[in-house]
Scaffold this motif. Structure first.
Motif, PDB file in Angstrom:
ATOM      1  N   ALA A 138      -7.374   1.275   6.113  1.00 20.15           N
ATOM      2  CA  ALA A 138      -6.842  -0.058   5.849  1.00 20.15           C
ATOM      3  C   ALA A 138      -6.573  -0.743   7.195  1.00 20.15           C
ATOM      4  CB  ALA A 138      -5.546   0.054   5.045  1.00 20.15           C
ATOM      5  N   LYS A 184     -13.663  -4.429   9.092  1.00 22.21           N
ATOM      6  CA  LYS A 184     -13.895  -3.970   7.723  1.00 22.21           C
ATOM      7  C   LYS A 184     -14.210  -2.475   7.754  1.00 22.21           C
ATOM      8  CE  LYS A 184     -13.467  -8.184   6.237  1.00 22.21           C
ATOM      9  NZ  LYS A 184     -12.219  -8.579   5.533  1.00 22.21           N
ATOM     10  N   SER A 185     -13.438  -1.684   7.035  1.00 23.75           N
ATOM     11  CA  SER A 185     -13.646  -0.237   7.021  1.00 23.75           C
ATOM     12  C   SER A 185     -13.429   0.285   5.606  1.00 23.75           C
ATOM     13  CB  SER A 185     -12.678   0.445   7.995  1.00 23.75           C
ATOM     14  OG  SER A 185     -12.726   1.854   7.848  1.00 23.75           O
ATOM     15  N   SER A 186     -14.276   1.210   5.224  1.00 25.92           N
ATOM     16  CA  SER A 186     -14.122   1.841   3.914  1.00 25.92           C
ATOM     17  C   SER A 186     -13.173   3.040   3.982  1.00 25.92           C
ATOM     18  CB  SER A 186     -15.497   2.310   3.394  1.00 25.92           C
ATOM     19  OG  SER A 186     -16.085   3.225   4.319  1.00 25.92           O
ATOM     20  N   VAL A 187     -12.808   3.428   5.208  1.00 27.80           N
ATOM     21  CA  VAL A 187     -11.956   4.606   5.414  1.00 27.80           C
ATOM     22  C   VAL A 187     -10.510   4.208   5.680  1.00 27.80           C
ATOM     23  CG1 VAL A 187     -11.580   6.675   6.811  1.00 27.80           C
ATOM     24  CG2 VAL A 187     -13.919   5.895   6.312  1.00 27.80           C
ATOM     25  N   LYS A 239       0.829  -1.223   0.000  1.00 29.32           N
ATOM     26  CA  LYS A 239       0.000   0.000   0.000  1.00 29.32           C
ATOM     27  C   LYS A 239       0.854   1.261   0.000  1.00 29.32           C
ATOM     28  CE  LYS A 239      -4.040  -2.029   0.170  1.00 29.32           C
ATOM     29  NZ  LYS A 239      -4.765  -2.194   1.439  1.00 29.32           N
TER      30      LYS A 239
END
Length: 544
Positions: free
Chosen positions: A227, A222-225, A100
């Motif tokens: 990692a 689990k996060s959309s903001v 990343k």
């Protein structure tokens, strides 16, 4: 002799001792009309109280229990968080930070090393601050600042950003180990130091156990903001910031200033040190002659060499350990879980080594013993084929390498127990920590992601360092033996007994017969508050 008669005689002797100390110190430290404070705060407290106290097994155990209950939870908490915060990089490597952040070549290795570059540069300033600043306040501020820095790593998504954060993290953590050694020297007798130093250093093992479990859970969020590795940075950073408040409120600066001890308990805490031929409890004078002596003292550089030798494998394995396990053929979650037994072995080795050193009253032989399993582990990882059929023996080799963390606290306590003089202690600790930093800078750079899965260069260098530790330990024991012989000659020249009982390595409450076999010379007590170095105090006994 009856118990009452013996107690009365002991009390009379201690009253005479306090009077003699006051007279001698008054001669050495002349006062002006406005009376300046004593050089050592402990002597000031005895003078203010107007009396000392009689040390018994009962009041010693009671005060030691109070000290342990107050200090150890704080020290263990700080060190747990420090090691956890440094380990977040290795956890993050399993959860994709290399990809990343687009890390390549030696960049990941340098993220492991740069923490110690900062600590290396900061050591001279740390040594000075530890003499001048109250220890409790210093630890609280350090904990707050590195917690904030780790939290900020959440926003770093490039090599440059991560590098800056890791550099600051190292700078703010630079004083933790030196401060812990200073706290141990200030609060605990030499007999008690190995277990206490071992207990907070054993947090390395606890981190690998519980840190791995916590990371395992955080990795499933689990996060959309954020990692997964960003969640790891943020969680542990905020946890550290919160704990800094606990340190500020509850960590005492010294036995003399400890609010949790009553006046009589403080006198007992001071009296505990009059049995061990060490020098003073709290002084805030920086002495350049101590600095010179520390730099000229051969054993200062032996501590440096010992810590350098153990820190090369420590730095490499800390940074690359999870990647080594992952290279055996496990996924990221199994890799994290398989790090738990590694931590368990660390914990047992660290506390077991400290217990054995206390039982034997020697650290050198125990240090040599702890080098043998890592030597065998390195050989196993170098010789066993890295394939699916050999996962189990490879893991065994990796796990027995993890005995090595038991070595570092023994070097800490070996150095602490053989150095005297407030400034000299801080400078010697600084030299030792410099060796640790240099080793930790080099260690991760002997491994590289391009060498996976064998990591041959790193493992070969680790094997060489463990062998060097055996040689250096034997050399140091021989030098300490030589120094003790030199002090014996000095005592004879001054008309004293050649042999001195080192009561600091025995339990409080030794039999009267033991004390009568070889009484402690009066000058050993006279020297206690003069902030002499171990070289200058002929009554100082070095421990092997």
């Amino acid at each position: 002799m009856s118990h009452e008669t013996e107690a009365a005689q002991t009390k009379r002797q201690q009253e005479e001792f306090v009077e003699s100390i006051e007279a001698d110190t008054a001669q050495q430290l002349p006062r002006t009309h406005h009376e300046e404070p004593r050089e050592d705060k402990a002597l000031q407290l005895i003078e203010d109280a107007g009396h000392s106290t009689i040390l018994t097994p009962e009041n010693n155990a009671r005060v030691l229990r109070k000290i342990d209950l107050r200090l150890l939870p704080i020290l263990l908490g700080i060190y747990f968080l420090q090691q956890l915060d440094k380990s977040t990089l290795s956890y993050a490597s399993v959860f994709g930070i290399i990809e990343k952040a687009h890390l390549h070549g030696q960049q990941y290795s340098w993220l492991g090393s740069v923490v110690y570059v900062a600590q290396l540069v900061a050591q001279p300033l740390v040594a000075y601050i530890l003499v001048k600043m109250p220890l409790g306040k210093f630890l609280a501020v350090s904990t707050l600042l590195w917690g904030i820095t780790l939290s900020c790593m959440t926003a770093a998504n490039s090599f440059a950003g991560l590098m800056v954060c890791r550099l600051l993290l190292g700078a703010f953590e630079a004083g933790v180990a030196p401060a812990f050694i200073a706290v141990t020297q200030m609060w605990y007798r030499r007999r008690e130091q190995p277990v206490r130093l071992g207990s907070w250093y054993a947090m390395n093992g606890v981190v690998n156990m519980f840190g791995s479990l916590i990371t395992y859970g955080l990795g499933h969020i689990k996060s959309s903001v954020f990692a997964p590795y960003q969640i790891i940075f943020l969680f542990f950073g905020l946890l550290t910031v919160g704990f800094s408040t606990v340190v500020l409120v509850f960590m005492p600066d010294s036995p003399v200033r400890a609010k949790f001890l009553h006046e009589d308990d403080k006198l007992v805490a001071i009296e505990r040190f009059l049995t061990q031929l060490v020098l003073g409890i709290e002084s805030h004078q920086w002495k350049w002659e101590h600095v010179k002596e520390a730099c000229l003292d051969f054993k200062s550089w032996l501590w440096f060499a010992l810590m350098f030798s153990i820190s090369i494998p420590s730095g490499g394995i800390t940074t690359f350990g999870p990647l080594i396990v992952k290279a055996f053929g496990f996924d990221e979650f199994n890799t994290i879980l398989l790090n738990i037994p590694f931590g368990a072995v660390q914990l047992v080795a660290t506390m077991g080594g400290a217990w054995l050193a206390t039982a034997l009253k020697m650290k050198g032989p125990v240090l040599v013993l702890l080098c043998l399993p890592p030597i065998a582990g390195c050989v196993m990882l170098l010789r066993i084929a890295h394939d699916a059929a050999h996962k189990a023996p490879l893991l065994v080799g990796y796990y027995i390498i993890s005995v090595y963390p038991g070595i570092t606290p023994l070097i800490y306590s070996w150095s602490a127990g053989n150095t005297a003089g407030e400034t000299k202690k801080k400078v010697t600790t600084g030299i030792l920590i410099v060796g640790q930093c240099v080793g930790n800078i080099i260690g991760p750079n002997l491994y590289t992601t391009a060498e996976a899965p064998l990591y041959r260069r790193g493992l070969l260098s680790n094997l060489a360092m463990f062998c060097a530790l055996v040689f250096l330990s034997l050399l140091n024991m021989g030098y300490l033996f030589f120094l003790n012989k030199q002090h014996e000659k000095q005592r004879v020249t001054l008309g004293k007994n050649a042999k001195v009982v080192d009561h600091s390595m025995h339990a409080i409450g030794a039999t009267v017969a033991d004390k009568e076999d070889m009484p402690v010379p009066r000058m050993a007590e006279d020297n206690a508050f003069r902030d002499l170095t171990d070289w200058k105090n002929e009554d100082f006994v070095y421990v092997y």
